[in-house]
Design an enzyme around this catalytic site. Structure first.
Site, PDB file in Angstrom:
ATOM      1  CG  ASP A  58     -51.177  56.166 -75.556  1.00 33.62           C
ATOM      2  OD1 ASP A  58     -50.970  57.390 -75.504  1.00 33.62           O
ATOM      3  OD2 ASP A  58     -50.563  55.412 -76.332  1.00 33.62           O
ATOM      4  CG  ASP A 105     -50.919  58.276 -81.681  1.00 33.08           C
ATOM      5  OD1 ASP A 105     -51.700  58.334 -82.642  1.00 33.08           O
ATOM      6  OD2 ASP A 105     -50.334  59.268 -81.213  1.00 33.08           O
ATOM      7  CG  ASP A 122     -49.509  51.493 -77.776  1.00 31.25           C
ATOM      8  OD1 ASP A 122     -49.583  52.543 -77.090  1.00 31.25           O
ATOM      9  OD2 ASP A 122     -48.775  51.399 -78.780  1.00 31.25           O
TER      10      ASP A 122
END
Length: 259
Positions: free
Chosen positions: A13, A15, A209
């Protein structure tokens, strides 16, 4: 996880893993450099459908992160791939930005508000009431409802912003029709990404995250999963989920030596 095959390809990922509020996370540059030097297939993923891969490449480069255009995979691209598989050379009414419209143009779709095969909803900086009204009416008239991702809010310097999932809920409430979401946590986004780089899930890993999107999608796609603690999911929240990542690490810096 001792019986898993060695990791030969990586999906990560963007961000919360590589960048946070426009600033590179320590270790991101070293991780990306080692990936590039290794020659292993990899992709940087984002559910954000606003930007084209070329846009994201330029934005990341300004932050000091070098990600080749061909190594970027967005929910807009996954959506376009899905529509191309389902109904090649179809038509769509689109609410979204260049990332989505470009991806649909690239697969030969015609963008129209005249009896489209699909209504496709993605992120945009300005959700128009007129456009949403048209989407509702087209769906009521038989257009199929597709959404790039289910994220209900997005980040900004001022706080949370309503995002694609929230607008999709409004349209669903008005039509009674639920959309098909192509982006995370749908493992379709992982599988189409893996296919794009010629990788196999058994020898691939997903870094994210968020437990509810990144880890879930990676797990359901059959990959090893790594949760980093530099984004949304906090350590104490992990036990709230009925599934676990393969491994939890503090940040992307802890994975440089795994490549």
């Amino acid at each position: 996880m001792a019986d898993r095959k060695p990791i030969e390809s990586w999906l990560t990922d963007m961000d919360g893993v590589l960048i946070h509020e426009g600033v590179p996370i320590p270790g991101a540059d070293a991780f990306l450099k080692k990936l590039r030097d290794s020659g292993k297939p990899f992709l940087v993923l984002t559910n954000n459908s606003i930007y084209t891969p070329r846009d994201l490449h330029a934005r990341l480069r300004r932050m000091g992160l070098d990600v080749p255009i061909d190594n970027i995979w967005t929910s807009a691209m996954a959506t376009a791939q899905f529509l191309d598989d389902q109904r090649p050379e179809g038509t769509a009414y689109v609410i979204g930005e260049a990332g989505l419209t470009t991806a649909l143009h690239d697969i030969g779709y015609i963008l129209t508000d005249h009896e489209p095969d699909y209504v496709v909803l993605g992120e945009t900086r300005t959700y128009s009431f007129e456009a949403m009204t048209k989407a509702v009416r087209l769906i009521n008239d038989g257009a199929r409802f597709i959404c790039t991702n289910p994220d209900e809010t997005g980040p900004s310097a001022e706080g949370a912003l309503p995002a694609t999932g929230a607008v999709a809920a409004l349209i669903t409430k008005a039509t009674g029709k639920n959309p098909y979401f192509a982006g995370k946590p749908n493992p379709l986004m992982m599988r189409t990404g893996l296919n794009a780089i010629g990788a196999h899930s058994e020898s691939s890993a997903m870094i994210g995250d968020r437990m509810d999107t990144d880890v879930l999608a990676g797990m359901e796609a059959g990959m090893q999963t790594f949760l980093v603690l530099t984004g949304l999911t906090r350590p104490e929240q992990v036990e709230n989920f009925p599934y676990r990542p393969s491994k939890i690490v503090d940040s992307i810096a802890d994975l440089v030596d795994r490549i």
